[in-house]
Structures are given as C-alpha cells and as structure tokens.
Scaffold this active site. Sequence first.
Site, PDB file in Angstrom:
ATOM      1  N   VAL A   7      35.922  38.113  42.284  1.00  0.00           N
ATOM      2  CA  VAL A   7      35.708  39.500  42.719  1.00  0.00           C
ATOM      3  C   VAL A   7      37.043  40.074  43.184  1.00  0.00           C
ATOM      4  O   VAL A   7      37.599  39.640  44.203  1.00  0.00           O
ATOM      5  CB  VAL A   7      34.679  39.595  43.869  1.00  0.00           C
ATOM      6  CG1 VAL A   7      34.382  41.059  44.176  1.00  0.00           C
ATOM      7  CG2 VAL A   7      33.407  38.841  43.526  1.00  0.00           C
ATOM      8  N   ASP A  88      42.804  34.885  45.289  1.00  0.00           N
ATOM      9  CA  ASP A  88      43.189  34.993  43.872  1.00  0.00           C
ATOM     10  C   ASP A  88      44.607  34.469  43.657  1.00  0.00           C
ATOM     11  O   ASP A  88      44.913  33.838  42.645  1.00  0.00           O
ATOM     12  CB  ASP A  88      43.018  36.427  43.340  1.00  0.00           C
ATOM     13  CG  ASP A  88      43.669  37.497  44.205  1.00  0.00           C
ATOM     14  OD1 ASP A  88      44.117  37.202  45.341  1.00  0.00           O
ATOM     15  OD2 ASP A  88      43.732  38.650  43.737  1.00  0.00           O
TER      16      ASP A  88
HETATM   17  N1  LIG Z   1      44.139  45.482  28.168  1.00  0.00           N
HETATM   18  C1  LIG Z   1      43.828  45.690  29.451  1.00  0.00           C
HETATM   19  N2  LIG Z   1      42.656  45.247  29.933  1.00  0.00           N
HETATM   20  C2  LIG Z   1      42.322  45.435  31.221  1.00  0.00           C
HETATM   21  N3  LIG Z   1      43.111  46.068  32.111  1.00  0.00           N
HETATM   22  C3  LIG Z   1      44.268  46.540  31.677  1.00  0.00           C
HETATM   23  C4  LIG Z   1      44.692  46.374  30.339  1.00  0.00           C
HETATM   24  N4  LIG Z   1      45.913  46.919  30.212  1.00  0.00           N
HETATM   25  C5  LIG Z   1      46.210  47.415  31.396  1.00  0.00           C
HETATM   26  N5  LIG Z   1      45.250  47.215  32.299  1.00  0.00           N
HETATM   27  C6  LIG Z   1      45.308  47.584  33.729  1.00  0.00           C
HETATM   28  O1  LIG Z   1      45.204  46.417  34.523  1.00  0.00           O
HETATM   29  C7  LIG Z   1      44.500  46.696  35.728  1.00  0.00           C
HETATM   30  C8  LIG Z   1      43.308  45.775  35.812  1.00  0.00           C
HETATM   31  O2  LIG Z   1      43.798  44.476  35.951  1.00  0.00           O
HETATM   32  P1  LIG Z   1      42.892  43.255  36.399  1.00  0.00           P
HETATM   33  O3  LIG Z   1      41.615  43.332  35.695  1.00  0.00           O
HETATM   34  O4  LIG Z   1      43.714  42.059  36.317  1.00  0.00           O
HETATM   35  O5  LIG Z   1      42.764  43.403  37.914  1.00  0.00           O
HETATM   36  P2  LIG Z   1      41.857  44.286  38.772  1.00  0.00           P
HETATM   37  O6  LIG Z   1      40.446  43.873  38.539  1.00  0.00           O
HETATM   38  O7  LIG Z   1      42.240  45.707  38.675  1.00  0.00           O
HETATM   39  O8  LIG Z   1      42.405  43.822  40.091  1.00  0.00           O
HETATM   40  P3  LIG Z   1      41.588  43.108  41.090  1.00  0.00           P
HETATM   41  O9  LIG Z   1      41.586  41.686  40.579  1.00  0.00           O
HETATM   42  O10 LIG Z   1      42.338  43.324  42.347  1.00  0.00           O
HETATM   43  O11 LIG Z   1      40.246  43.807  40.979  1.00  0.00           O
HETATM   44  C9  LIG Z   1      44.107  48.157  35.683  1.00  0.00           C
HETATM   45  O12 LIG Z   1      45.089  48.872  36.413  1.00  0.00           O
HETATM   46  C10 LIG Z   1      44.187  48.483  34.190  1.00  0.00           C
HETATM   47  O13 LIG Z   1      44.551  49.834  33.987  1.00  0.00           O
HETATM   48  C1  LIG Z   2      47.089  41.305  47.041  1.00  0.00           C
HETATM   49  C2  LIG Z   2      45.682  41.225  46.502  1.00  0.00           C
HETATM   50  C3  LIG Z   2      44.974  42.546  46.761  1.00  0.00           C
HETATM   51  C4  LIG Z   2      45.777  41.006  44.986  1.00  0.00           C
HETATM   52  O1  LIG Z   2      44.515  40.956  44.420  1.00  0.00           O
HETATM   53  C5  LIG Z   2      44.903  40.035  47.130  1.00  0.00           C
HETATM   54  O2  LIG Z   2      45.545  38.843  46.839  1.00  0.00           O
HETATM   55  C6  LIG Z   2      44.773  40.190  48.619  1.00  0.00           C
HETATM   56  O3  LIG Z   2      43.943  40.922  49.098  1.00  0.00           O
HETATM   57  N1  LIG Z   2      45.625  39.451  49.398  1.00  0.00           N
HETATM   58  C7  LIG Z   2      45.599  39.443  50.830  1.00  0.00           C
HETATM   59  C8  LIG Z   2      46.955  39.625  51.412  1.00  0.00           C
HETATM   60  C9  LIG Z   2      47.936  38.520  51.069  1.00  0.00           C
HETATM   61  O4  LIG Z   2      47.819  37.849  50.038  1.00  0.00           O
HETATM   62  O5  LIG Z   2      48.867  38.326  51.880  1.00  0.00           O
HETATM   63  K   LIG Z   3      43.438  40.154  40.576  1.00  0.00           K
END
Ligand SMILES: Nc1ncnc2c1ncn2[C@@H]1O[C@H](COP(=O)(O)OP(=O)(O)OP(=O)(O)O)[C@@H](O)[C@H]1O
Ligand SMILES: CC(C)(CO)[C@@H](O)C(=O)NCCC(=O)O
Ligand SMILES: [K+]
Length: 236
Positions: A7, A88
């Site tokens: 998540v 993560d």
């Molecule tokens: N091919 C792609 N598929 C998915 N996301 C992409 C792609 N190219 C660019 N992005 C960008 O990557 C980001 C999403 O990345 P990712 O799914 O790793 O993390 P996230 O779910 O946004 O982050 P978190 O893990 O914090 O929720 C968005 O900003 C999206 O615009």
């Molecule tokens: C930096 C993010 C938001 C990246 O997903 C996550 O790893 C997070 O909430 N970290 C907590 C702060 C830290 O890693 O110091």
């Molecule tokens: K992430």
Amino acid sequence: MRLLIDVGNTSLKAVLWHNEQAQPADINNLPWLQITEVIYACVGRSDLLNDILVQAASNNITCFEAKVTKTLGDLVCAYEHVGNLGIDRWLALIAGFTLYPNTACIVVDAGTATTIDVLNSEGLHLGGWILPGLDLMTSSLTQNTQRVFDDGKTPFTNELGKNTPNGLKNGALVATIGAIEQAKLNLTAQKTEQATQIIFAGGYGSLLQQQFAGSIFDSLLVMKGLNYWYELTETV
Ligand SMILES: Nc1ncnc2c1ncn2[C@@H]1O[C@H](COP(=O)(O)OP(=O)(O)OP(=O)(O)O)[C@@H](O)[C@H]1O
Ligand SMILES: CC(C)(CO)[C@@H](O)C(=O)NCCC(=O)O
Ligand SMILES: [K+]
C-alpha cells in the site's frame, strides 16, 4: 499461493506469488481457497486494507505485516529510529541485498516520492534521501508559480530546456539523476572494489534506468522484498 500487498501513497498493489512467480491479483475477486497467507506492507492509507484483512480472517488465513527492524540477517538499517524508515524502502533494500549479495547497491524507488537508498557490499544501509517524485516536482512548480507551465506531452529528457515545459520536465529529471550521482559518491568513499549495482523500481523507474548504463529495473522489487522479508523473518 501467497497474496502480497504493497500500500503506497497513490495506490494499493497486489500480486499472487506462486511457483516463484508473480501473477496479477484482482483484489475484488481473490482466490481465497488457494491463498495460504497474506503478507503486506503499508506506507499509505491503512484503511485500504480493511476489506482484504476481514476477508482473510473469515477464510482463516493468517496475515503478516512487514515492519522495519534494525537488522534482518546481515542487513543493517541506517536509521536510529527504525520505525521511521518507510517499509517500502526497507523491502526494496532487502530485495537488493538478496538479489545482489556482497555487492554495493543504490536502490531507487521512483513513485509519488523518489527514494534513494545506499547499501554497502556488507549489507550496511548507509542511509538515503527522499525527493519529490517527478510528477510532484513538476506539479509543485506549476501550482506555485504564475508562468511555469507543462503542456502534458513534453517528455522527461536530460537536455537543457529551451522552452518552459522542457525546462520544467528536464529540471525534475536531472535533479533526480544528480541525486543518484551524489549517492554513488558515498560508496566510492567506502573503497568498494566492485562496481555498484543501481537498481530501479516504481512507476518512473524504467525511465530513470535508461539514464544509467549497467543499471537494472525491477518492477517487482518491493514485492520480492515482501517475500524475502517473510522467508527471512519466519526462519529466524
Ligand atoms: N508506466 C507507468 N506506469 C505507472 N506509473 C507510471 C508510469 N510511468 C510513469 N509513472 C508515474 O509513476 C508514479 C507511480 O509510481 P508507483 O506506482 O511506483 O508509485 P506510487 O503508487 O505512486 O507511489 P506509492 O508507492 O507511494 O503509492 C506516478 O507518478 C505515475 O505518473
Ligand atoms: C518516502 C515514502 C513516502 C516513499 O514511498 C515512504 O517510504 C515513507 O513514507 N517513508 C517514511 C519516511 C522515511 O522513510 O524516512
Ligand atoms: K512506492
């Protein structure tokens, strides 16, 4: 088969792990009869998990939440307050350390935020950085200025900008590249003989990977980390 859930701040991702392979999971239609355990990690909204955890409980399936610990085998977390490190990031480090043993690594997860973590060849996490992700970098500028705009079609490249969208997008990309270059300096200072492995994950990981010769992109890095976390934690 195992249900693995990550998540994040933007989205919940789930895969089914079976025979050493990941299959896509439809979280609205999970094969509960085949799932043996649920392993999850959360840096975002934990309420997104409620429904799945209730379904798991009613199917008598045990759920394990991955947490950061000071050490996991030979891997050592840099943070004094380990609970503050994003899980993560820890999972991506666990995966890097397991997939590239005895190798210094820079682990970059480029999503909502871009995180850069430095791991020496002995498994010592030296620390890392949290940057706004590429989209956050550009949107924070367009939202807080009058004249900086994006056109929604300009790609991220490492060239000098000769118009506003180019300046904006490329600025975000080179800021991120520069931070990764800076991370490398922390390993050369450690007299590492071997080459450093740079590992990318996340939505922008593939784009960034193309900027670094010899680097790799692994879209499943955090999921692999969840699996290794479970296996290493259970056997301790
Ligand atoms: N091919 C792609 N598929 C998915 N996301 C992409 C792609 N190219 C660019 N992005 C960008 O990557 C980001 C999403 O990345 P990712 O799914 O790793 O993390 P996230 O779910 O946004 O982050 P978190 O893990 O914090 O929720 C968005 O900003 C999206 O615009
Ligand atoms: C930096 C993010 C938001 C990246 O997903 C996550 O790893 C997070 O909430 N970290 C907590 C702060 C830290 O890693 O110091
Ligand atoms: K992430």
